[in-house]
Design a protein around this motif. Structure first.
Motif, mmCIF file in Angstrom:
data_model
loop_
_atom_site.group_PDB
_atom_site.id
_atom_site.type_symbol
_atom_site.label_atom_id
_atom_site.label_comp_id
_atom_site.label_asym_id
_atom_site.label_seq_id
_atom_site.Cartn_x
_atom_site.Cartn_y
_atom_site.Cartn_z
ATOM 1 N N VAL A 192 0.826 -1.200 0.000
ATOM 2 C CA VAL A 192 0.000 0.000 0.000
ATOM 3 C C VAL A 192 0.868 1.262 0.000
ATOM 4 O O VAL A 192 0.720 2.121 -0.862
ATOM 5 C CB VAL A 192 -0.943 0.028 1.217
ATOM 6 C CG1 VAL A 192 -1.741 1.335 1.243
ATOM 7 C CG2 VAL A 192 -1.884 -1.167 1.203
ATOM 8 N N TYR A 223 3.605 5.021 -2.901
ATOM 9 C CA TYR A 223 2.264 4.456 -2.770
ATOM 10 C C TYR A 223 1.925 3.593 -3.977
ATOM 11 O O TYR A 223 2.408 3.842 -5.089
ATOM 12 C CB TYR A 223 1.229 5.589 -2.686
ATOM 13 C CG TYR A 223 1.441 6.551 -1.554
ATOM 14 C CD1 TYR A 223 2.279 7.648 -1.687
ATOM 15 C CD2 TYR A 223 0.795 6.367 -0.328
ATOM 16 C CE1 TYR A 223 2.484 8.534 -0.643
ATOM 17 C CE2 TYR A 223 0.986 7.255 0.722
ATOM 18 C CZ TYR A 223 1.839 8.330 0.551
ATOM 19 O OH TYR A 223 2.030 9.203 1.596
ATOM 20 N N VAL A 280 -4.058 4.072 -4.479
ATOM 21 C CA VAL A 280 -4.320 4.909 -3.302
ATOM 22 C C VAL A 280 -3.665 6.276 -3.395
ATOM 23 O O VAL A 280 -3.865 7.113 -2.507
ATOM 24 C CB VAL A 280 -3.874 4.210 -1.998
ATOM 25 C CG1 VAL A 280 -4.446 2.807 -1.906
ATOM 26 C CG2 VAL A 280 -2.361 4.198 -1.847
ATOM 27 N N ARG A 294 -5.099 9.738 -2.154
ATOM 28 C CA ARG A 294 -6.126 9.492 -1.129
ATOM 29 C C ARG A 294 -5.503 9.106 0.216
ATOM 30 O O ARG A 294 -6.046 9.447 1.269
ATOM 31 C CB ARG A 294 -7.062 8.372 -1.582
ATOM 32 C CG ARG A 294 -7.806 8.663 -2.861
ATOM 33 C CD ARG A 294 -8.883 7.609 -3.145
ATOM 34 N NE ARG A 294 -8.315 6.279 -3.342
ATOM 35 C CZ ARG A 294 -8.633 5.220 -2.597
ATOM 36 N NH1 ARG A 294 -9.491 5.344 -1.609
ATOM 37 N NH2 ARG A 294 -8.097 4.033 -2.855
ATOM 38 N N PHE A 295 -4.400 8.380 0.185
ATOM 39 C CA PHE A 295 -3.746 7.914 1.406
ATOM 40 C C PHE A 295 -2.447 8.691 1.629
ATOM 41 O O PHE A 295 -1.763 9.075 0.675
ATOM 42 C CB PHE A 295 -3.390 6.428 1.307
ATOM 43 C CG PHE A 295 -4.566 5.489 1.317
ATOM 44 C CD1 PHE A 295 -5.873 5.925 1.180
ATOM 45 C CD2 PHE A 295 -4.353 4.124 1.483
ATOM 46 C CE1 PHE A 295 -6.943 5.056 1.195
ATOM 47 C CE2 PHE A 295 -5.409 3.229 1.497
ATOM 48 C CZ PHE A 295 -6.701 3.697 1.350
ATOM 49 N N MET A 301 -6.217 7.628 5.595
ATOM 50 C CA MET A 301 -6.940 7.129 4.430
ATOM 51 C C MET A 301 -8.182 7.980 4.226
ATOM 52 O O MET A 301 -9.077 7.992 5.082
ATOM 53 C CB MET A 301 -7.313 5.664 4.636
ATOM 54 C CG MET A 301 -6.122 4.777 4.962
ATOM 55 S SD MET A 301 -6.544 3.024 5.017
ATOM 56 C CE MET A 301 -7.670 2.995 6.392
ATOM 57 N N ASP A 361 -11.072 -0.791 -0.991
ATOM 58 C CA ASP A 361 -10.042 -0.650 0.033
ATOM 59 C C ASP A 361 -10.261 -1.606 1.205
ATOM 60 O O ASP A 361 -9.415 -1.689 2.107
ATOM 61 C CB ASP A 361 -10.002 0.789 0.562
ATOM 62 C CG ASP A 361 -9.581 1.802 -0.484
ATOM 63 O OD1 ASP A 361 -10.196 2.893 -0.527
ATOM 64 O OD2 ASP A 361 -8.656 1.498 -1.261
#
Length: 127
Positions: free
Chosen positions: A48, A60, A64, A67-68, A83, A90
């Motif tokens: 991740v 990443y 993601v 977003r993360f 997150m 997810d």
């Protein structure tokens, strides 16, 4: 004895947010990259995000990005995964892990390069 303990998982609606925490103990982790991986039912464990030992670089998985956000606090031996805009895809058990190599030049995305793992925390995103 090295121990990693994840927390912060739960059930959230699509579009919501969660912040995962990983508390590390048993040694100093400030010279090791830290990573987050996840495993959904019936699927292989997936990389991740990871953050370099000095927090100067992070990487990443494409799904993601944006977003993360991974971060770390070396003084507290903590690593976090913020997150946002969560999606049903997810949904997984999320694990934190420690790189097996101190002061690695780059960042590895391979789970084989991480030698300590937490027990995982469940994240479920409903549609």
């Amino acid at each position: 004895q090295v121990q990693l303990v994840e927390s912060g998982g739960g059930l959230v609606q699509a579009g919501g947010s969660l912040r995962l925490s990983c508390a590390a103990s048993g040694r100093t982790f400030s010279s090791y990259a830290m990573g987050w991986f996840r495993q959904a039912p019936g699927k292989e464990r997936e990389f991740v995000a990871a953050i370099k030992w000095n927090a100067g670089y992070s990487t990443y998985v494409d799904s993601v990005k944006g977003r993360f956000t991974i971060s770390r606090d070396n003084a507290k031996n903590m690593v976090y995964l913020q997150m946002n805009r969560l999606k049903p895809e997810d949904t997984a058990v999320y694990y934190c892990a420690v790189d097996r190599v101190s002061l690695r030049v780059g960042i590895s995305r391979r789970d084989l390069d991480y030698d300590y793992w937490g027990q995982g925390t469940q994240v479920t995103v409903s549609s």
